[in-house]
Design a protein around this motif. Structure first.
Motif, PDB file in Angstrom:
ATOM      1  N   GLY A 232       0.832  -1.074  -0.027  1.00 41.52           N
ATOM      2  CA  GLY A 232      -0.134  -0.180   0.050  1.00 41.52           C
ATOM      3  C   GLY A 232       0.787   1.288   0.105  1.00 41.52           C
ATOM      4  O   GLY A 232       2.178   1.092  -0.236  1.00 41.52           O
ATOM      5  N   HIS A 233       0.076   2.354   0.111  1.00 45.88           N
ATOM      6  CA  HIS A 233       0.600   3.560   0.366  1.00 45.88           C
ATOM      7  C   HIS A 233       0.291   4.471   1.332  1.00 45.88           C
ATOM      8  O   HIS A 233       0.449   5.611   1.119  1.00 45.88           O
ATOM      9  N   GLY A 234       0.045   3.786   2.367  1.00 43.18           N
ATOM     10  CA  GLY A 234      -0.283   4.418   3.711  1.00 43.18           C
ATOM     11  C   GLY A 234       0.710   5.338   4.521  1.00 43.18           C
ATOM     12  O   GLY A 234       1.610   4.644   4.506  1.00 43.18           O
ATOM     13  N   LEU A 235       0.175   6.363   5.170  1.00 43.83           N
ATOM     14  CA  LEU A 235       1.154   7.027   5.875  1.00 43.83           C
ATOM     15  C   LEU A 235       2.105   5.974   6.881  1.00 43.83           C
ATOM     16  O   LEU A 235       3.216   6.157   7.287  1.00 43.83           O
ATOM     17  N   GLY A 236       1.044   5.348   7.420  1.00 40.70           N
ATOM     18  CA  GLY A 236       1.763   4.381   8.656  1.00 40.70           C
ATOM     19  C   GLY A 236       2.630   3.302   8.127  1.00 40.70           C
ATOM     20  O   GLY A 236       3.267   2.459   8.993  1.00 40.70           O
ATOM     21  N   GLU A 237       2.512   2.786   6.782  1.00 42.65           N
ATOM     22  CA  GLU A 237       3.525   1.909   6.163  1.00 42.65           C
ATOM     23  C   GLU A 237       4.966   2.216   6.272  1.00 42.65           C
ATOM     24  O   GLU A 237       5.256   3.383   6.165  1.00 42.65           O
ATOM     25  N   ARG A 238       5.808   1.308   6.852  1.00 46.32           N
ATOM     26  CA  ARG A 238       7.186   1.474   6.914  1.00 46.32           C
ATOM     27  C   ARG A 238       7.861   1.530   5.407  1.00 46.32           C
ATOM     28  O   ARG A 238       7.452   0.984   4.631  1.00 46.32           O
ATOM     29  N   ARG A 239       8.746   2.446   5.500  1.00 48.76           N
ATOM     30  CA  ARG A 239       9.722   2.973   4.124  1.00 48.76           C
ATOM     31  C   ARG A 239      11.071   2.866   4.454  1.00 48.76           C
ATOM     32  O   ARG A 239      11.392   3.123   5.682  1.00 48.76           O
ATOM     33  N   ARG A 240      11.819   2.557   3.309  1.00 42.29           N
ATOM     34  CA  ARG A 240      13.231   2.578   3.471  1.00 42.29           C
ATOM     35  C   ARG A 240      13.937   3.400   2.417  1.00 42.29           C
ATOM     36  O   ARG A 240      13.541   3.322   1.103  1.00 42.29           O
ATOM     37  N   TRP A 241      15.040   3.963   2.859  1.00 42.45           N
ATOM     38  CA  TRP A 241      15.783   4.724   1.768  1.00 42.45           C
ATOM     39  C   TRP A 241      16.835   3.756   1.421  1.00 42.45           C
ATOM     40  O   TRP A 241      17.448   3.080   2.095  1.00 42.45           O
ATOM     41  N   ARG A 242      16.941   3.690   0.023  1.00 43.06           N
ATOM     42  CA  ARG A 242      17.875   2.853  -0.629  1.00 43.06           C
ATOM     43  C   ARG A 242      18.938   3.463  -1.466  1.00 43.06           C
ATOM     44  O   ARG A 242      18.494   4.165  -2.426  1.00 43.06           O
ATOM     45  N   ALA A 243      20.189   3.146  -1.272  1.00 43.80           N
ATOM     46  CA  ALA A 243      21.050   3.733  -2.258  1.00 43.80           C
ATOM     47  C   ALA A 243      22.078   2.699  -3.007  1.00 43.80           C
ATOM     48  O   ALA A 243      22.441   1.717  -2.105  1.00 43.80           O
ATOM     49  N   GLU A 244      22.236   2.686  -4.257  1.00 46.27           N
ATOM     50  CA  GLU A 244      23.089   1.845  -4.777  1.00 46.27           C
ATOM     51  C   GLU A 244      24.292   2.387  -4.851  1.00 46.27           C
ATOM     52  O   GLU A 244      25.052   2.588  -5.839  1.00 46.27           O
TER      53      GLU A 244
END
Length: 292
Positions: A232-244
């Motif tokens: 989903g795209h909900g505010l409470g969903e955890r997200r991660r910054w990814r750098a290659e």
């Protein structure tokens, strides 16, 4: 009065600067302000639990009238009340809906069910995104430079280095094209094996090492992405910054906004400063991101 039953759909992790949604709720606040909750938004809010990145700037348009968004904060509701910036639970807690509260000085003319268009200040968003990306890079480079100062095993970062940043940080502030991070090196960190007594003699060397590492990453023009843990795209969903990065992919949990590539930066540099108070060392890291 009804309250939102699901999280606000947020599109700022994808870099969106505009969105159209439906007004779900308008909450009167002190001093005449109101919090406007939409079903979806491109507007990045402040999270009171870890308020590192400031809110976006921009406007909310309803029925041809523009309302300046003076602030935006994470709100939460269990169906009985809306907590605006002071939720008694952490974001993502089951049974709660987490929403973006767009604060306006005068909400007259804004009613539930109305269509609202959000427009974000792109220049400020880009500057804060550059600052946040640089902050993560600097934290990884700091961990790398301080790795020789550890004498015991401790949790590591995404690159396998002792995670000084996570273990010692007390505050972090994302600034336009930069960041300010504060660390405390006290008895607890010393017991974990950090050789604090050697730090003062290595600050200049560490600064040079960090800047060199950052220069290499910027030169590689590494791609950057925000990855969601769920579908989903909900505010409470955890997200991660990814750098290659050249040495491999690295990820850091993050709810903020970021650049899409290090090619957008000309340089990232840091300045380290030591202080002492209450029997502990303090370390300040000021990071500067120069746009390409």
């Amino acid at each position: 009065m009804t309250f939102p039953a699901t999280d606000t759909v947020v599109t700022y992790p994808d870099g969106d600067l505009a969105s159209t949604g439906t007004v779900l709720h308008v909450e009167p606040l002190e001093e005449g302000r109101s919090a406007v909750v939409l079903d979806r938004t491109a507007f990045h809010p402040v999270d009171p639990v870890w308020p590192d990145q400031p809110a976006d700037a921009g406007t909310l348009a309803v029925d041809g009238r523009d309302y300046a968004i003076v602030d935006a904060v994470v709100g939460a509701t269990d169906g009985s009340a809306l907590y605006v910036g002071n939720a008694p639970v952490r974001t993502g807690t089951e049974g709660w809906a987490f929403v973006v509260c767009h604060l306006v000085d005068d909400a007259s003319g804004i009613e539930p069910g109305a269509t609202a268009t959000v427009t974000v200040d792109g220049e400020l968003r880009r500057a804060l995104s550059a600052g946040h990306t640089a902050c993560h890079l600097a934290s990884l480079a700091l961990n790398d430079a301080f790795a020789p100062l550890w004498t015991k095993d401790v949790p590591v970062d995404g690159r396998g280095r002792p995670n000084f940043d996570q273990l010692a940080i007390t505050s972090s502030r994302i600034l336009p094209e930069g960041s300010l991070d504060e660390y405390r090196i006290g008895k607890s960190l010393r017991k974990k094996g950090f050789a604090a007594a050697e730090l003062a003699g290595r600050i200049e060397e560490a600064t040079e090492a960090i800047d060199a590492t950052l220069a290499g990453w910027v030169a590689a023009a590494a791609p950057i992405a925000i990855v969601r843990d769920g579908d989903g795209h909900g505010l409470g969903e955890r997200r991660r910054w990814r750098a290659e990065l050249p040495e491999g992919v690295v990820e850091i949990p993050c709810g903020g906004t970021h650049l899409r590539s290090l090619a957008e930066l000309a340089s990232v540099t840091v300045a380290l400063e030591l202080s002492e108070a209450d029997g502990a060392l303090g370390l300040t890291m000021r990071t500067t991101a120069q746009p390409a």
